[in-house]
Motif scaffolding. Structure first.
Motif, short mmCIF file in Angstrom:
data_model
loop_
_atom_site.label_atom_id
_atom_site.label_comp_id
_atom_site.label_asym_id
_atom_site.label_seq_id
_atom_site.Cartn_x
_atom_site.Cartn_y
_atom_site.Cartn_z
N MET A 297 20.76 19.30 12.28
CA MET A 297 19.33 21.08 12.49
C MET A 297 20.01 21.94 13.82
O MET A 297 20.20 22.76 14.12
CB MET A 297 18.12 20.81 12.60
CG MET A 297 17.81 22.47 12.70
SD MET A 297 18.02 23.08 10.74
CE MET A 297 16.30 23.78 10.62
N ALA B 258 11.49 18.45 15.07
CA ALA B 258 11.54 18.97 14.00
C ALA B 258 10.96 19.99 13.59
O ALA B 258 11.46 20.99 12.24
CB ALA B 258 11.70 17.65 12.96
N ARG C 95 15.75 10.53 11.35
CA ARG C 95 14.56 11.89 11.65
C ARG C 95 15.46 12.21 12.63
O ARG C 95 15.59 13.59 12.81
CB ARG C 95 12.80 11.75 12.35
CG ARG C 95 11.94 13.06 11.61
CD ARG C 95 12.55 13.43 10.79
NE ARG C 95 11.10 14.67 10.55
CZ ARG C 95 11.39 15.55 9.32
NH1 ARG C 95 12.44 16.11 8.63
NH2 ARG C 95 10.34 16.70 9.87
N LEU D 83 12.27 22.25 10.05
CA LEU D 83 12.65 21.10 8.66
C LEU D 83 10.71 21.21 8.55
O LEU D 83 10.44 20.55 8.84
CB LEU D 83 13.23 19.31 9.35
CG LEU D 83 13.81 19.62 10.57
CD1 LEU D 83 14.76 18.46 10.84
CD2 LEU D 83 16.11 19.96 9.06
N ASN D 84 10.80 20.44 6.85
CA ASN D 84 9.61 20.62 6.62
C ASN D 84 9.31 19.26 7.19
O ASN D 84 9.89 17.65 7.29
CB ASN D 84 10.02 20.07 5.32
CG ASN D 84 10.16 21.06 4.37
OD1 ASN D 84 10.22 22.24 4.77
ND2 ASN D 84 10.86 21.22 3.05
N GLU E 57 18.12 13.68 11.55
CA GLU E 57 17.98 15.05 10.85
C GLU E 57 17.98 16.42 11.80
O GLU E 57 18.51 17.18 11.66
CB GLU E 57 16.77 14.81 10.04
CG GLU E 57 16.86 13.90 8.34
CD GLU E 57 15.54 13.34 8.53
OE1 GLU E 57 15.10 13.08 7.00
OE2 GLU E 57 14.68 14.01 8.43
#
Length: 136
Positions: A96, A68, A89, A73-74, A92
């Protein structure tokens, strides 16, 4: 002793071992052998997933987080470290990656990060019976 008092992992291992050691040698048809291999694969995966493995979950979370962050991603702050966090996660990450692939912005660093993640994830997730076929 009833099935209810038997360790489910041991029960599934016994079924798997019986299929591999006693049934498989007498199954000669190609299709039947393939179907039996599929059943053994399913049992191997079920056995590995039957017991709660907090260390395996932590490794999976760490790999996912590494990917990630490599994708931009942060970092997750104060992760609960549970299966819901892993699902969220990975969702996400999937979003992405989908956006990245659609944009044709596949830089070498992204391909490298995905490759590392995939290699480690496959080695952990694939059935023990099939790991011998993986490249070194």
């Amino acid at each position: 002793m009833t099935v209810y008092s038997t360790d489910p992992q041991q029960l599934l291992r016994t079924i798997r071992d019986t299929l591999v050691d006693r049934v498989a040698p007498d199954v000669t048809g190609g299709t039947a052998r393939s179907e039996l291999a599929g059943v053994v694969e399913a049992l191997d995966n079920l056995i590995a997933r039957l017991a709660w493995d907090p260390d395996g979950l932590a490794r999976s979370l760490d790999r996912t987080e590494e990917l990630a962050v490599a994708l931009g991603l942060n970092p997750v702050e104060d992760s609960e470290g549970d299966a819901a966090t892993l699902r969220r996660r990975r969702s996400e990450v999937a979003e992405m990656l989908a956006a990245t692939y659609r944009s044709d912005a596949n830089g070498d660093e992204i391909v490298s990060a995905v490759s590392r993640f995939t290699d480690d994830d496959v080695r952990e997730q694939i059935s023990v019976a099939l790991r011998g076929g993986l490249p070194d």
